[in-house]
Design an enzyme around this catalytic site. Sequence first.
Site, PDB file in Angstrom:
ATOM      1  N   TYR A 238     -12.047  11.908  79.680  1.00 15.09           N
ATOM      2  CA  TYR A 238     -13.189  12.343  78.872  1.00 15.09           C
ATOM      3  C   TYR A 238     -12.728  13.023  77.571  1.00 15.09           C
ATOM      4  O   TYR A 238     -13.371  13.935  77.083  1.00 15.09           O
ATOM      5  CB  TYR A 238     -14.108  13.257  79.698  1.00 15.09           C
ATOM      6  CG  TYR A 238     -14.464  12.647  81.028  1.00 15.09           C
ATOM      7  CD1 TYR A 238     -15.351  11.588  81.107  1.00 15.09           C
ATOM      8  CD2 TYR A 238     -13.865  13.082  82.224  1.00 15.09           C
ATOM      9  CE1 TYR A 238     -15.646  10.980  82.332  1.00 15.09           C
ATOM     10  CE2 TYR A 238     -14.147  12.484  83.445  1.00 15.09           C
ATOM     11  CZ  TYR A 238     -15.038  11.440  83.482  1.00 15.09           C
ATOM     12  OH  TYR A 238     -15.328  10.843  84.686  1.00 15.09           O
TER      13      TYR A 238
ATOM     14  N   TYR B 246     -18.593  21.958  77.663  1.00 16.08           N
ATOM     15  CA  TYR B 246     -18.661  22.540  79.015  1.00 16.08           C
ATOM     16  C   TYR B 246     -17.969  23.896  79.113  1.00 16.08           C
ATOM     17  O   TYR B 246     -17.838  24.431  80.218  1.00 16.08           O
ATOM     18  CB  TYR B 246     -17.969  21.617  80.028  1.00 16.08           C
ATOM     19  CG  TYR B 246     -18.351  20.160  79.957  1.00 16.08           C
ATOM     20  CD1 TYR B 246     -19.662  19.747  80.237  1.00 16.08           C
ATOM     21  CD2 TYR B 246     -17.410  19.185  79.649  1.00 16.08           C
ATOM     22  CE1 TYR B 246     -19.999  18.402  80.194  1.00 16.08           C
ATOM     23  CE2 TYR B 246     -17.741  17.844  79.604  1.00 16.08           C
ATOM     24  CZ  TYR B 246     -19.040  17.458  79.872  1.00 16.08           C
ATOM     25  OH  TYR B 246     -19.364  16.136  79.829  1.00 16.08           O
TER      26      TYR B 246
ATOM     27  N   GLY C  28     -14.981  12.199  91.503  1.00 13.00           N
ATOM     28  CA  GLY C  28     -15.168  13.643  91.471  1.00 13.00           C
ATOM     29  C   GLY C  28     -13.950  14.471  91.810  1.00 13.00           C
ATOM     30  O   GLY C  28     -13.978  15.697  91.656  1.00 13.00           O
TER      31      GLY C  28
ATOM     32  N   CYS D 241     -17.508  21.849  61.133  1.00 17.17           N
ATOM     33  CA  CYS D 241     -18.257  22.906  60.489  1.00 17.17           C
ATOM     34  C   CYS D 241     -19.261  23.554  61.454  1.00 17.17           C
ATOM     35  O   CYS D 241     -20.461  23.517  61.219  1.00 17.17           O
ATOM     36  CB  CYS D 241     -18.964  22.282  59.302  1.00 17.17           C
ATOM     37  SG  CYS D 241     -19.503  23.487  58.137  1.00 17.17           S
ATOM     38  N   GLU D 242     -18.764  24.054  62.575  1.00 18.52           N
ATOM     39  CA  GLU D 242     -19.603  24.788  63.535  1.00 18.52           C
ATOM     40  C   GLU D 242     -18.718  25.838  64.201  1.00 18.52           C
ATOM     41  O   GLU D 242     -17.552  25.564  64.510  1.00 18.52           O
ATOM     42  CB  GLU D 242     -20.153  23.844  64.624  1.00 18.52           C
ATOM     43  CG  GLU D 242     -21.145  22.844  64.099  1.00 18.52           C
ATOM     44  CD  GLU D 242     -21.984  22.194  65.207  1.00 18.52           C
ATOM     45  OE1 GLU D 242     -22.199  22.825  66.257  1.00 18.52           O
ATOM     46  OE2 GLU D 242     -22.410  21.051  64.980  1.00 18.52           O
TER      47      GLU D 242
ATOM     48  N   GLU E 131     -14.054   6.461  93.709  1.00 16.24           N
ATOM     49  CA  GLU E 131     -14.184   6.091  92.285  1.00 16.24           C
ATOM     50  C   GLU E 131     -13.605   7.171  91.379  1.00 16.24           C
ATOM     51  O   GLU E 131     -14.324   7.814  90.620  1.00 16.24           O
ATOM     52  CB  GLU E 131     -15.676   5.942  91.938  1.00 16.24           C
ATOM     53  CG  GLU E 131     -16.369   4.811  92.634  1.00 16.24           C
ATOM     54  CD  GLU E 131     -17.860   4.785  92.322  1.00 16.24           C
ATOM     55  OE1 GLU E 131     -18.405   5.774  91.780  1.00 16.24           O
ATOM     56  OE2 GLU E 131     -18.483   3.768  92.618  1.00 16.24           O
ATOM     57  N   PRO E 132     -12.312   7.375  91.440  1.00 10.23           N
ATOM     58  CA  PRO E 132     -11.748   8.441  90.621  1.00 10.23           C
ATOM     59  C   PRO E 132     -11.647   8.044  89.154  1.00 10.23           C
ATOM     60  O   PRO E 132     -11.229   6.927  88.828  1.00 10.23           O
ATOM     61  CB  PRO E 132     -10.338   8.607  91.210  1.00 10.23           C
ATOM     62  CG  PRO E 132     -10.004   7.247  91.728  1.00 10.23           C
ATOM     63  CD  PRO E 132     -11.284   6.647  92.209  1.00 10.23           C
TER      64      PRO E 132
ATOM     65  N   ARG F 212     -14.747  18.623  75.257  1.00  4.27           N
ATOM     66  CA  ARG F 212     -14.934  19.325  76.532  1.00  4.27           C
ATOM     67  C   ARG F 212     -14.992  20.850  76.411  1.00  4.27           C
ATOM     68  O   ARG F 212     -15.862  21.482  77.015  1.00  4.27           O
ATOM     69  CB  ARG F 212     -13.861  18.902  77.554  1.00  4.27           C
ATOM     70  CG  ARG F 212     -13.864  17.401  77.843  1.00  4.27           C
ATOM     71  CD  ARG F 212     -12.975  17.029  79.012  1.00  4.27           C
ATOM     72  NE  ARG F 212     -13.561  17.445  80.264  1.00  4.27           N
ATOM     73  CZ  ARG F 212     -13.198  18.503  80.946  1.00  4.27           C
ATOM     74  NH1 ARG F 212     -12.203  19.252  80.516  1.00  4.27           N
ATOM     75  NH2 ARG F 212     -13.806  18.821  82.055  1.00  4.27           N
TER      76      ARG F 212
HETATM   77  N1  LLP Z   1     -18.502   7.516  89.776  1.00  5.52           N
HETATM   78  C1  LLP Z   1     -19.672   7.846  89.208  1.00  5.52           C
HETATM   79  C2  LLP Z   1     -20.891   7.197  89.672  1.00  5.52           C
HETATM   80  C3  LLP Z   1     -19.704   8.809  88.189  1.00  5.52           C
HETATM   81  O1  LLP Z   1     -20.866   9.139  87.637  1.00  5.52           O
HETATM   82  C4  LLP Z   1     -18.504   9.413  87.749  1.00  5.52           C
HETATM   83  C5  LLP Z   1     -18.504  10.420  86.672  1.00  5.52           C
HETATM   84  C6  LLP Z   1     -17.301   9.024  88.372  1.00  5.52           C
HETATM   85  C7  LLP Z   1     -17.343   8.073  89.394  1.00  5.52           C
HETATM   86  C8  LLP Z   1     -15.973   9.587  87.999  1.00  5.52           C
HETATM   87  O2  LLP Z   1     -15.894  10.966  88.188  1.00  5.52           O
HETATM   88  P1  LLP Z   1     -14.487  11.720  88.086  1.00  5.52           P
HETATM   89  O3  LLP Z   1     -13.619  11.207  89.215  1.00  5.52           O
HETATM   90  O4  LLP Z   1     -13.888  11.414  86.767  1.00  5.52           O
HETATM   91  O5  LLP Z   1     -14.818  13.149  88.236  1.00  5.52           O
HETATM   92  N2  LLP Z   1     -17.628  14.313  80.872  1.00  5.52           N
HETATM   93  C9  LLP Z   1     -17.444  15.145  82.048  1.00  5.52           C
HETATM   94  C10 LLP Z   1     -17.385  14.323  83.315  1.00  5.52           C
HETATM   95  C11 LLP Z   1     -18.624  13.489  83.552  1.00  5.52           C
HETATM   96  C12 LLP Z   1     -18.474  12.568  84.733  1.00  5.52           C
HETATM   97  C13 LLP Z   1     -19.628  11.666  84.917  1.00  5.52           C
HETATM   98  N3  LLP Z   1     -19.535  10.784  86.029  1.00  5.52           N
HETATM   99  C14 LLP Z   1     -16.180  15.960  81.863  1.00  5.52           C
HETATM  100  O6  LLP Z   1     -15.540  15.867  80.812  1.00  5.52           O
HETATM  101  O7  LLP Z   1     -15.846  16.766  82.716  1.00  5.52           O
END
Ligand code: LLP
Length: 429
Positions: A385, A329, A244, A356-357, A286-287, A325
């Site tokens: 992503y 979002y 996160g 086409c949107e 868990e980055p 993205r």
């Molecule tokens: N651990 C778990 C259990 C997760 O569900 C996620 C992301 C991560 C780690 C990694 O999160 P990060 O460090 O990358 O923020 N598609 C969206 C992001 C969805 C993330 C889902 N889970 C975007 O493009 O912003």
Amino acid sequence: MTPTPQWLNGPLENRGGKLYFDGVSAEELAEAFDTPLYVISESRIRDNYTRLCNALTRNYEKIRVYYAAKANSNLAVLNILEKEGAYLDAVSPGEVFMALTTGFPPSRILFTGTSVRNDELRFLADSNITVNFDSLSQLDRLLKIKVPTVLSVRVNPEIGAGHHNHCITAGKNTKFGLWETDAVKAYKTAKAAGVERFGIHMHVGSGVLDVDPFVLALDKLLNVAKKVHDELGVSFEFVDMGGGIGVPYKPEDNELDLALFSEKVLALFKRRVKEYDLGEPFFCVEPGRYLVCDASILLTRVNTVKVTPFKRFAGVDAGFNTLVRPTMYGSYHHVLVANKLDAPDEETYDVAGPVCESGDLLAKDRRLPKIQEGDLLAVLNAGAYGYAMSSQYNARPRAAEVLVKDGKCAVTRERERLDALVSGQRVAE
Ligand code: LLP
């Protein structure tokens, strides 16, 4: 346009008005490999990983960094992080397969899935990786297949955060994790079945730039850990606070202060672990985004410039099929005209793709140098992503990916050809 200095950090460089990425000219890359093209900087991934590890180990020795492969599962990226010694967070059997293919040993893979099928549980059990449970049903079903030696439970810490509603994964409205009472039940069931080693996990959400939500949620998680420890005598090998960590996308965004993050989070961790008598668990993060986001740009060529009575559109060859993205979002991705870095910002553009949107916009109302057909745009922060969420929508083959390092480059994923669009399909007789 002269990019603000913050965009010239890391692999981005302005050489005489032209964009270079990890020492390679953006124009030469586009010329050699065509567009749309994802360009990934090996050095930046390594730097991001090292910076995070150093920030954490400054405050606690036993740390593990699980790379969330969902952000970018290009084999080259996985390979770099495997060599760095990272662990891996997988969300699907497919990601487990890719991690094993890359050479991650099963002991360094943690699976955190939701709504998992029985055949998938069997695959995970056979692969001997650690499973992090997201529901009581998932646990019951796995225990019928095999009793693992180690397991973990994803707890809903009741505090969520994230850059968009879709990306807040804790709190009242989310499908993820077990609430406290069920979490205790899960450990009880697992212990009774003979499981001997445990971890505990949470994930508040994605794209978080404040330290506070992490601290508050971790406090809750450790509280649940205490309860499980006190009631069941379970001790924890690891405490995983999930991913996160956000990155700045807009020029005015501030970075998350990594030193402060590490200090605050680990001060609380150490205090509670001692107070609750939880031993010496590994502290895990868990980055996904943090490791790969600013390590990649998307290069896209301008096909057409169109001026209507209301808008000025730069039509490019990457759309939401390539980078979803902004459409999904409303995310901001900074855009540079890669061949005109020193030109002044003269016009306001919407950067539109070929899909086409009407929602197919990579950028809205951006002040940019005067754009001409044939110009090359660079969409920044495309490494997390980006390719991972791309599609063949509108029957467009997916982009290619190139890895760059110190002025050298190599294709790590070939551009899909038209035959990829029909592969595996049959017309029924
Ligand atoms: N651990 C778990 C259990 C997760 O569900 C996620 C992301 C991560 C780690 C990694 O999160 P990060 O460090 O990358 O923020 N598609 C969206 C992001 C969805 C993330 C889902 N889970 C975007 O493009 O912003």
